[in-house]
Scaffold this active site. Structure first.
Site, mmCIF file in Angstrom:
data_model
loop_
_atom_site.group_PDB
_atom_site.id
_atom_site.type_symbol
_atom_site.label_atom_id
_atom_site.label_comp_id
_atom_site.label_asym_id
_atom_site.label_seq_id
_atom_site.Cartn_x
_atom_site.Cartn_y
_atom_site.Cartn_z
ATOM 1 C CB CYS A 89 5.240 10.200 1.906
ATOM 2 S SG CYS A 89 4.006 10.488 3.175
ATOM 3 C CG ASP A 106 2.254 5.206 3.601
ATOM 4 O OD1 ASP A 106 3.343 5.710 3.333
ATOM 5 O OD2 ASP A 106 1.170 5.736 3.343
ATOM 6 C CB CYS A 126 1.318 10.233 7.618
ATOM 7 S SG CYS A 126 1.566 10.138 5.854
ATOM 8 C CB CYS A 155 -0.896 0.025 1.238
ATOM 9 S SG CYS A 155 -1.973 -1.370 1.325
#
Ligand code: FES
Length: 316
Positions: free
Chosen positions: A62, A37, A106, A35
């Site tokens: 990221c 992450d 995140c 995915c």
């Protein structure tokens, strides 16, 4: 272009507590590389006081994932497990003076890793009721239970919100209708009406500036190896050489990447041919960014410029 606070940038370029804690007695893993992450949180918890003496993270994600993980470890160090469990994703975002809405997932990942690590320490099993849910977003493997829970918890009201918090709907968009259906049901249960947002507008905006946002792995084994300082010319040649190395692979699949300009830590490129519409472009760019980081021995951002942006730079 996404706006990052100074604090997000600080925690990306100089992450705190990167790497695994030695002799950790709690580990929390969330996300998956497929995915895009993944985060592993390791803690050293004092068994007497249940205080978190040390916290470390390793992530493949990221820049916002790195900054969020760094912030999380800073926030929880010194807290008892019960105190730490009160930290939620909004606290992480607030600590960073905010995150772009598109990057809220995140901070959610950080909160989930913390819950997983505490459960691991306590020998509890996190019940993964997501297995029961119907798959809603195939691109990011998000099921309806996850979407519903997130909608309720964060009082979301649009597909865009759901994408920001879960990533569901952030690629091919074929799941947007299913997400809308869930929103309709959840909001109607609260006596509210769901108003579909013009998704097409958002997708068009995303195409104007598509930033491959500082995607790197961090942690002891992934931090870029420091190299001797490069002159501007050496740096430019290394960037060109790295890009040249990957182009034949892209060209075989009828795509290409072209260097537009190097502006400090920002390396601006354009995608050509099949790469512009390929769903795997993100993966390609992640690999390319990592190759650039390895070659230069420093963290850099890879930006994909639209034709308009290239024109503005005088590139066309
Ligand atoms: S299926 Fe959800 S974005 Fe592709």
């Amino acid at each position: 272009m996404w706006e990052y606070s100074e604090k997000v940038k600080q925690h990306f370029f100089d992450p705190k507590n990167a790497g695994a804690v030695v002799d950790a007695n709690a580990v929390g893993d969330v996300g998956s590389l497929s995915c895009g992450d993944a985060l592993r949180l390791t803690l050293k918890v004092n068994p007497e006081s249940e205080r978190i003496d040390e916290a470390g993270f390793q992530t493949f994600g990221c820049g916002s994932a790195i900054a969020s993980s760094s912030a999380l470890t800073e926030l929880i160090k010194g807290l008892t497990l019960d105190e730490a469990l009160k930290i939620d994703n909004q606290d992480i975002a607030d600590f960073l003076d905010g995150l772009p809405p598109e990057k809220m997932h995140c901070s959610v990942m950080g909160q989930e890793a913390l819950e997983a690590a505490v459960a691991n320490y306590r020998g509890e099993e996190i019940v993964d009721d997501h297995e029961e849910g119907a798959l809603i977003c195939k691109c990011f493997a998000v099921d309806d239970i996850k979407v519903r829970e997130t909608v309720r918890k964060h009082q979301l009201s649009s597909v865009e919100d759901v994408t920001n918090y879960t990533k569901a709907g952030g690629a091919c968009s074929s799941c947007h209708e299913a997400i809308e259906h869930i929103l309709e049901e959840e909001l109607s249960a609260l006596g509210q009406a769901f108003k579909p947002a013009p998704i097409a507008k958002r997708k068009a905006a995303a195409n104007v500036v598509q930033i491959q946002d500082m995607q790197v792995e961090t942690g002891e084994s992934y931090a870029p190896k420091k190299k001797a300082k490069l002159s501007n010319l050496q740096r430019m040649k290394l960037v060109e050489k790295t890009l040249e190395g990957i182009r034949p692979t892209l060209q075989r699949d009828h795509g290409d990447v072209e260097l537009i300009e190097i502006d400090g830590k920002h390396i601006n490129v354009s995608l050509k041919g099949a790469c512009t519409s390929c769903q795997l472009a993100d993966d390609t760019l992640s690999g390319l960014q990592k190759a650039l980081i390895d070659a230069l021995g420093e963290l850099v951002e890879l930006h994909v410029l639209s034709e308009k942006q290239q024109h503005n730079l005088g590139g066309l």
